[in-house]
Design a protein around this motif. Structure first.
Motif, mmCIF file in Angstrom:
data_model
loop_
_atom_site.group_PDB
_atom_site.id
_atom_site.type_symbol
_atom_site.label_atom_id
_atom_site.label_comp_id
_atom_site.label_asym_id
_atom_site.label_seq_id
_atom_site.Cartn_x
_atom_site.Cartn_y
_atom_site.Cartn_z
ATOM 1 N N LYS A 29 6.108 17.934 -14.900
ATOM 2 C CA LYS A 29 6.623 16.837 -15.729
ATOM 3 C C LYS A 29 7.172 17.441 -17.018
ATOM 4 C CE LYS A 29 3.517 13.287 -14.085
ATOM 5 N NZ LYS A 29 2.361 12.458 -14.390
ATOM 6 N N PRO A 30 8.199 16.813 -17.592
ATOM 7 C CA PRO A 30 8.784 17.367 -18.824
ATOM 8 C C PRO A 30 7.843 17.247 -20.017
ATOM 9 C CG PRO A 30 9.774 15.248 -18.292
ATOM 10 C CD PRO A 30 8.870 15.593 -17.158
ATOM 11 N N ILE A 31 7.835 18.307 -20.827
ATOM 12 C CA ILE A 31 7.053 18.263 -22.070
ATOM 13 C C ILE A 31 7.906 18.602 -23.286
ATOM 14 C CG2 ILE A 31 4.782 18.644 -21.044
ATOM 15 C CD1 ILE A 31 5.081 21.631 -21.887
ATOM 16 N N ILE A 32 8.996 19.345 -23.071
ATOM 17 C CA ILE A 32 9.915 19.692 -24.163
ATOM 18 C C ILE A 32 11.343 19.506 -23.665
ATOM 19 C CG2 ILE A 32 10.792 21.513 -25.683
ATOM 20 C CD1 ILE A 32 8.027 22.865 -25.482
ATOM 21 N N ILE A 33 12.121 18.750 -24.413
ATOM 22 C CA ILE A 33 13.541 18.588 -24.101
ATOM 23 C C ILE A 33 14.302 18.893 -25.385
ATOM 24 C CG2 ILE A 33 15.362 16.985 -23.425
ATOM 25 C CD1 ILE A 33 13.220 15.484 -21.791
ATOM 26 N N GLN A 34 15.115 19.933 -25.335
ATOM 27 C CA GLN A 34 15.909 20.288 -26.497
ATOM 28 C C GLN A 34 17.265 20.827 -26.059
ATOM 29 O OE1 GLN A 34 15.910 24.088 -28.288
ATOM 30 N NE2 GLN A 34 13.668 24.128 -28.220
ATOM 31 N N GLU A 35 18.062 21.213 -27.017
ATOM 32 C CA GLU A 35 19.443 21.617 -26.772
ATOM 33 C C GLU A 35 19.561 22.877 -25.903
ATOM 34 O OE1 GLU A 35 22.893 22.921 -29.719
ATOM 35 O OE2 GLU A 35 22.034 20.955 -30.225
ATOM 36 N N GLN A 36 18.707 23.886 -26.131
ATOM 37 C CA GLN A 36 18.807 25.159 -25.415
ATOM 38 C C GLN A 36 18.150 25.155 -24.041
ATOM 39 O OE1 GLN A 36 17.081 27.792 -28.464
ATOM 40 N NE2 GLN A 36 19.020 28.902 -28.315
ATOM 41 N N PHE A 37 17.063 24.375 -23.898
ATOM 42 C CA PHE A 37 16.293 24.401 -22.653
ATOM 43 C C PHE A 37 15.430 23.154 -22.537
ATOM 44 C CE2 PHE A 37 13.961 26.710 -25.930
ATOM 45 C CZ PHE A 37 12.742 26.054 -25.929
ATOM 46 N N GLU A 38 14.921 22.937 -21.319
ATOM 47 C CA GLU A 38 13.915 21.910 -21.064
ATOM 48 C C GLU A 38 12.728 22.591 -20.405
ATOM 49 O OE1 GLU A 38 15.338 18.508 -18.898
ATOM 50 O OE2 GLU A 38 17.089 18.303 -20.205
ATOM 51 N N VAL A 39 11.533 22.112 -20.728
ATOM 52 C CA VAL A 39 10.313 22.693 -20.186
ATOM 53 C C VAL A 39 9.535 21.622 -19.443
ATOM 54 C CG1 VAL A 39 8.134 23.871 -20.717
ATOM 55 C CG2 VAL A 39 10.177 24.337 -22.093
ATOM 56 N N GLY A 40 9.159 21.959 -18.209
ATOM 57 C CA GLY A 40 8.263 21.115 -17.423
ATOM 58 C C GLY A 40 7.014 21.924 -17.102
ATOM 59 N N THR A 41 5.924 21.237 -16.851
ATOM 60 C CA THR A 41 4.675 21.946 -16.576
ATOM 61 C C THR A 41 3.793 21.136 -15.639
ATOM 62 O OG1 THR A 41 2.858 23.177 -17.597
ATOM 63 C CG2 THR A 41 3.401 21.047 -18.573
ATOM 64 N N ALA A 42 2.861 21.828 -15.011
ATOM 65 C CA ALA A 42 1.898 21.198 -14.111
ATOM 66 C C ALA A 42 0.738 22.162 -13.878
ATOM 67 C CB ALA A 42 2.559 20.852 -12.779
ATOM 68 N N ILE A 43 -0.339 21.625 -13.344
ATOM 69 C CA ILE A 43 -1.501 22.426 -12.981
ATOM 70 C C ILE A 43 -1.433 22.745 -11.492
ATOM 71 C CG2 ILE A 43 -4.030 22.433 -12.762
ATOM 72 C CD1 ILE A 43 -3.145 22.595 -15.671
ATOM 73 N N TYR A 44 -1.749 23.982 -11.152
ATOM 74 C CA TYR A 44 -1.855 24.436 -9.766
ATOM 75 C C TYR A 44 -3.286 24.937 -9.560
ATOM 76 C CZ TYR A 44 3.201 24.687 -8.781
ATOM 77 O OH TYR A 44 4.529 24.402 -8.545
ATOM 78 N N LYS A 45 -3.820 24.720 -8.365
ATOM 79 C CA LYS A 45 -5.136 25.272 -8.030
ATOM 80 C C LYS A 45 -5.046 25.970 -6.684
ATOM 81 C CE LYS A 45 -10.004 24.373 -7.410
ATOM 82 N NZ LYS A 45 -11.085 23.391 -7.466
ATOM 83 N N ASN A 46 -5.413 27.253 -6.683
ATOM 84 C CA ASN A 46 -5.518 27.982 -5.437
ATOM 85 C C ASN A 46 -6.901 27.660 -4.881
ATOM 86 O OD1 ASN A 46 -6.031 29.948 -3.428
ATOM 87 N ND2 ASN A 46 -4.575 31.353 -4.375
ATOM 88 N N VAL A 47 -6.954 26.792 -3.882
ATOM 89 C CA VAL A 47 -8.223 26.349 -3.317
ATOM 90 C C VAL A 47 -8.950 27.516 -2.651
ATOM 91 C CG1 VAL A 47 -9.293 24.745 -1.669
ATOM 92 C CG2 VAL A 47 -7.303 24.027 -2.989
ATOM 93 N N THR A 48 -8.206 28.433 -2.080
ATOM 94 C CA THR A 48 -8.780 29.578 -1.378
ATOM 95 C C THR A 48 -9.546 30.487 -2.333
ATOM 96 O OG1 THR A 48 -6.885 29.471 0.116
ATOM 97 C CG2 THR A 48 -8.250 31.443 0.246
ATOM 98 N N THR A 49 -8.975 30.777 -3.505
ATOM 99 C CA THR A 49 -9.617 31.684 -4.460
ATOM 100 C C THR A 49 -10.359 30.950 -5.578
ATOM 101 O OG1 THR A 49 -7.670 31.799 -5.904
ATOM 102 C CG2 THR A 49 -7.812 33.414 -4.104
ATOM 103 N N GLY A 50 -10.058 29.661 -5.757
ATOM 104 C CA GLY A 50 -10.676 28.886 -6.836
ATOM 105 C C GLY A 50 -9.974 29.046 -8.172
ATOM 106 N N LYS A 51 -8.890 29.823 -8.233
ATOM 107 C CA LYS A 51 -8.185 30.041 -9.505
ATOM 108 C C LYS A 51 -7.331 28.832 -9.878
ATOM 109 C CE LYS A 51 -7.949 35.042 -9.355
ATOM 110 N NZ LYS A 51 -7.093 36.226 -9.351
ATOM 111 N N MET A 52 -7.339 28.515 -11.172
ATOM 112 C CA MET A 52 -6.503 27.462 -11.725
ATOM 113 C C MET A 52 -5.352 28.122 -12.474
ATOM 114 S SD MET A 52 -8.078 24.571 -10.982
ATOM 115 C CE MET A 52 -7.601 23.327 -12.123
ATOM 116 N N MET A 53 -4.165 27.507 -12.376
ATOM 117 C CA MET A 53 -2.984 28.079 -13.014
ATOM 118 C C MET A 53 -2.156 26.984 -13.669
ATOM 119 S SD MET A 53 -1.967 30.499 -9.825
ATOM 120 C CE MET A 53 -2.606 29.319 -8.658
ATOM 121 N N ILE A 54 -1.390 27.395 -14.665
ATOM 122 C CA ILE A 54 -0.382 26.527 -15.260
ATOM 123 C C ILE A 54 0.967 26.982 -14.741
ATOM 124 C CG2 ILE A 54 0.869 26.016 -17.405
ATOM 125 C CD1 ILE A 54 -1.813 25.885 -18.799
ATOM 126 N N ASN A 55 1.725 26.028 -14.232
ATOM 127 C CA ASN A 55 3.105 26.290 -13.835
ATOM 128 C C ASN A 55 3.971 25.877 -15.011
ATOM 129 O OD1 ASN A 55 5.650 24.652 -13.110
ATOM 130 N ND2 ASN A 55 5.446 26.039 -11.389
#
Length: 160
Positions: free
Chosen positions: A40-66
């Motif tokens: 989902k978008p979190i920053i919208i500006q002239e040079q770029f737009e930023v979207g982010t979400a949470i990912y979870k590797n269920v196999t390893t248990g690691k949490m990540m930010i995309n």
């Protein structure tokens, strides 16, 4: 009458809590199962737009930010370096980049980065809204204050 009101109240609470948990699942060829949200978008500006979400590797248990960067006037380059997050709390978070690539989405180039979240950062991100995010492209820092969806990590982490 009380039973109907209680039932309606419970339906309302359930839909507000679990309605925002639109988790996707992918079983990758390498044997890992990933649960994730669409960015989902979190920053919208002239040079770029930023979207982010949470990912979870269920196999390893690691949490990540995309982090997904749509280039407007910035040159298209992959992410490098750390992700710096400031929440409304006084503690800053620095996350290590574990994967970065450039892809084409809807005819436009985007940079995608995955950053591993440690347990201490998960606690922080579950409690406090986002204030700002900074990332690196070509060893130069970019970012700014969050303009949309500042509760995204709170909502998504609580779904897991």
């Amino acid at each position: 009458m009380k039973t109907k009101l209680l039932t309606l109240f419970l339906i309302f609470i359930y839909s507000n809590i679990f309605g925002q948990c639109d988790i996707k699942t992918v079983n990758r060829p390498d044997g890992n199962t990933i649960k994730y949200f669409n960015p989902k978008p979190i920053i919208i500006q002239e040079q770029f737009e930023v979207g982010t979400a949470i990912y979870k590797n269920v196999t390893t248990g690691k949490m990540m930010i995309n982090l997904t960067i749509l280039f407007k006037s910035l040159p298209n380059k992959p992410l490098n370096g750390e992700l710096i997050i400031q929440t409304t709390n006084k503690i800053g978070i620095t996350l290590k980049l574990i994967k970065s690539e450039e892809v084409e989405m809807n005819g436009k180039k985007v940079a995608i980065g995955l950053y591993e979240i440690d347990n201490k950062s998960i606690v922080e991100l579950k409690k406090y809204p986002l204030k700002s995010i900074y990332f690196s492209i070509d060893n130069k820092k970019y970012g700014q204050s969050i303009s949309k969806n500042n509760n995204i990590y709170i909502n998504e982490l609580n779904c897991f």
